[in-house]
Design an enzyme around this catalytic site. Structure first.
Site, short mmCIF file in Angstrom:
data_model
loop_
_atom_site.label_atom_id
_atom_site.label_comp_id
_atom_site.label_asym_id
_atom_site.label_seq_id
_atom_site.Cartn_x
_atom_site.Cartn_y
_atom_site.Cartn_z
CG ASP A 107 -1.74 -0.80 1.60
OD1 ASP A 107 -1.88 -1.57 0.42
OD2 ASP A 107 -2.00 -1.29 2.65
N1 URA Z 1 -1.07 -5.78 3.85
C1 URA Z 1 -1.68 -4.43 4.07
O1 URA Z 1 -2.56 -4.23 4.75
N2 URA Z 1 -0.81 -3.73 3.34
C2 URA Z 1 0.13 -4.01 2.43
O2 URA Z 1 0.62 -2.99 1.91
C3 URA Z 1 0.49 -5.33 2.48
C4 URA Z 1 -0.09 -6.25 3.38
#
Ligand code: URA
Length: 257
Positions: A107
């Site tokens: 993310d």
């Molecule tokens: N889980 C999440 O919530 N975000 C990420 O970037 C990777 C795994």
């Protein structure tokens, strides 16, 4: 600036044979440049401009596979471009001859280990649901995990669209009203770790991926990258089930360490 290189180096770079063997092939009259047979050593060619043939067959570039790891900072999307104009992880990589792509996603606000390659076979194997590798996350949350939250996180819990597989959880520290937790999962659903903690009533203050399969981000500073070592590429292939000599990475048992 000319990018001329010696003919035997060109042949070695393009996967024909070693430089020594290529020299022998040149001297044996087996190599031609732009249709003219070359027998003497020392001739130079320009990759991309000159045509080199061996035994009458054109030498075409062998695709070079490239493998990198990046320690992604927050504030970057892990796509190759962003319609909203946000910074992308591609801006943190060096200029390469080959176009590489992120293996999976982190993310915008998540940090840590992100792999890149142009090896489609490896990417497919690593992200295929039947073979997904373990991924380790360090999660900072407000408060302390309750026994019920630990049970849900480790045994599996319902998200809107998915019931999570068992996961491995370790509480690393509990102090100052915050906890630092390590979570190992092998799935990769959208915002999975954040949604798992949110589903237990906790806001994630910081999320960092520290390991993917056998690879750890140790030693790579935030915002920096490095090439994978040959041994790491081998380990990754083996973990993804591409090396037939070894079984795919065994999933870690779930539960508290
Ligand atoms: N889980 C999440 O919530 N975000 C990420 O970037 C990777 C795994």
């Amino acid at each position: 600036m000319s990018r001329e290189i010696r003919l035997q180096k060109y042949m070695a770079d393009y996967g024909v044979a070693s430089r020594r063997k290529s020299e022998e092939m040149i001297q044996a009259g087996r190599v031609s440049v732009n249709g003219k047979v070359i027998r003497e050593l020392g001739v130079k060619v320009t990759p991309g401009a000159d045509e080199v043939s061996v035994d009458g067959t054109l030498v075409v570039p062998r695709r070079q596979f490239v493998y990198l790891m990046l320690n992604k900072p927050k504030g970057y999307v892990s796509t190759t471009n962003d319609p909203q104009g946000r910074s992308t992880v591609m801006e943190l990589l060096p200029k390469l001859d080959e176009r590489v792509y992120p293996v999976g996603r982190l993310d915008y606000a998540t940090e840590g280990l992100l792999l890149f390659t142009n090896d489609g076979e490896l990417t497919h194997a690593m992200t295929h649901p039947s073979r997904e590798l373990n991924k380790t996350y360090q999660v900072r949350i407000k408060g302390k995990l309750t026994p019920e939250a630990i049970r849900k996180l480790t045994e599996g819990m319902q998200l809107e669209d998915h019931f999570t597989a068992p996961a491995q959880l370790t509480i690393l520290s509990e102090r100052g009203g915050e906890s630092q937790v390590e979570l190992v999962i092998h799935e990769g659903k959208y915002r999975q770790v954040r949604r798992m903690f949110e589903g237990c009533g906790y806001d994630v203050l910081r999320l960092v991926r520290t390991q993917v399969g056998p690879l750890r981000k140790d030693g790579v500073k935030r915002g920096c990258w490095r090439y994978l070592k040959k041994t790491e590429i081998k380990e990754l292939r083996r973990a993804a089930g591409l090396d037939r000599k070894a079984p795919p990475e065994r999933r870690k048992k779930h539960g508290k360490r």
